[in-house]
Design a protein around this motif. Structure first.
Motif, short mmCIF file in Angstrom:
data_model
loop_
_atom_site.label_atom_id
_atom_site.label_comp_id
_atom_site.label_asym_id
_atom_site.label_seq_id
_atom_site.Cartn_x
_atom_site.Cartn_y
_atom_site.Cartn_z
N CYS A 142 46.65 86.25 43.30
CA CYS A 142 46.49 87.44 42.47
C CYS A 142 47.78 88.26 42.56
N THR A 144 48.34 91.24 41.31
CA THR A 144 48.13 92.68 41.46
C THR A 144 48.17 93.09 42.94
N CYS A 145 47.54 92.24 43.81
CA CYS A 145 47.46 92.61 45.23
C CYS A 145 48.24 91.64 46.12
N CYS A 199 40.68 95.02 45.12
CA CYS A 199 41.60 94.91 43.99
C CYS A 199 40.78 94.71 42.70
N LYS A 201 41.59 93.40 39.97
CA LYS A 201 41.88 92.16 39.24
C LYS A 201 41.10 90.97 39.84
N CYS A 202 41.06 90.87 41.18
CA CYS A 202 40.48 89.68 41.82
C CYS A 202 39.22 90.02 42.60
#
Ligand SMILES: [Zn+2]
Ligand SMILES: [Zn+2]
Length: 376
Positions: A142, A144-145, A199, A201-202
């Protein structure tokens, strides 16, 4: 040169699963880095573990028994230890020493799984090799994180239920007094950590599914069912753990003209009776281009002509197999008056107008005997 995986374990080909397990266990106890600090022992341990992996996976063992190396493929050549089946040394320790190697909270990050994807190839692609773009759909890190699983600007926190120990204890009273047992913490699944703000996103997993295109170098000479290993191209693990390997499985499409038998190719040509009797030259389209094929006078139906080195390359050796051309002589049908007259004259000239049944029968017997000796 393929590695002698049996020899690495001190075994001979045909060893039973029990033998393999026992030999591995014995060697692993002496060589495991946790008990043997010698760097040479570490190398030897990896070698032994690889041999164990090669001989306990049925598909890999099949390749070993055929004289190949299941870890050696064009794309994955030279890949280190840590492939399919094992997440690393810890897993092996768990498998043989009852998890004694694992103490304290377990990591939130775990190794990813291997992935398998089929690829359809034409015969000329498996014979000569090809670079293929394939689309794979696996878990990737991921972005994002960066695998941490936490929302931007936030951090993981120590689990309140187990205070970060990863396990919780319970006390039970019985006949024998107090029994203290511990089990993985249910709040943090034994990791000792929680993510207060996952997060977006995930959802805290540290990985997301994604479709991507990668290019695979298929070596010349691969066969249907073989797998090419792409190290670290499989599924990313939970918590952004290291990716497993990607196995690309070769599916060879049937060819209109050629059938394949290992490194050899076979095809069939039909010849008019007259060409078979008089001899001729054929133009044959092979995978390498057009070749002239000499048909000697008196060629029989069922005879096989060999075009050397026109087959598939040997994957782990030099040279190529052959192209075997099976000749089928066609008896003419629908003769017109003149053709029939000519054939009757020919038959009379050769004394074949009244075939002797006994002689024919004997001839048949002889050719059967000959076939037996030729192993047909
Ligand atoms: Zn994320
Ligand atoms: Zn906990």
């Amino acid at each position: 040169m393929a590695t002698d995986y049996y020899g690495v374990l001190g075994l001979a080909q045909g060893a039973t699963d029990q033998d393999i397990k026992r030999a591995y266990r014995r060697l692993a106890r002496d060589l495991h880095p946790d008990v043997n600090p010698d760097p040479e022992a570490k190398d030897r341990f990896q070698e032994v573990s690889r041999a164990y992996e090669a001989l306990t996976d049925p598909e890999k063992r099949r390749i070993v028994d055929l004289g190949g190396d299941p870890f050696d493929s064009g794309a994955g050549a030279g890949a280190g230890f840590g492939g399919a089946g094992f997440g690393g040394l810890g897993d092996i320790m768990d498998a043989f020493f009852g998890g004694a190697a694992a103490r304290g909270p377990r990591s939130r990050t775990r190794a990813g799984r291997d992935a398998l994807i089929p690829v359809e190839l034409e015969l000329d692609e498996t014979v000569f090799g090809v670079t293929k773009e394939i689309t794979v759909d696996t878990a990737v890190l991921c972005e994002t994180c960066a695998g941490a699983g936490t929302a931007p600007g936030t951090h993981v926190a120590t689990c309140g239920t187990c205070s970060g120990r990863g396990e919780v204890q319970s006390v039970q009273r019985g006949f024998l007094g107090q029994v203290v047992s511990s089990r993985p913490c249910p709040t943090c699944s034994g990791t000792g950590q929680v993510i207060p703000e996952p997060c977006p996103k995930c959802a805290g997993d540290g990985r997301v599914r994604a479709r991507r295109s990668i290019s695979v170098k298929v070596p010349a000479g691969v066969e249907d069912g073989m797998r090419i290993r792409l190290t670290g191209q499989g599924e990313v693990g939970p918590g952004g753990g290291p990716a497993g390997d990607l196995y690309v499985e070769v599916h060879e499409r049937p060819h209109d003209v050629f059938t394949r038998d290992g490194v050899d190719l076979h095809c069939r040509v039909t010849l008019p009776m007259t060409s078979a009797a008089l001899g001729t030259t054929l133009n044959l389209k092979t995978l390498d281009g057009e070749e002239e094929l000499d048909i000697r006078p008196g060629t029989q139906s069922g005879s096989v002509l060999t075009l050397r080195a026109h087959g598939a390359p040997r994957l782990r050796a030099t040279g190529r197999g052959n192209l075997l051309v099976h000749v089928e002589v066609q008896t003419p049908t629908r003769l017109d008056g003149e053709q029939e007259k000519l054939l009757r004259e020919l038959a009379a000239l050769r004394g074949e107008d009244r075939p002797d049944a006994n002689r024919e029968a004997q001839g048949g017997l002889f050719s059967r005997v000959r076939d037996v000796f030729n192993g047909r």
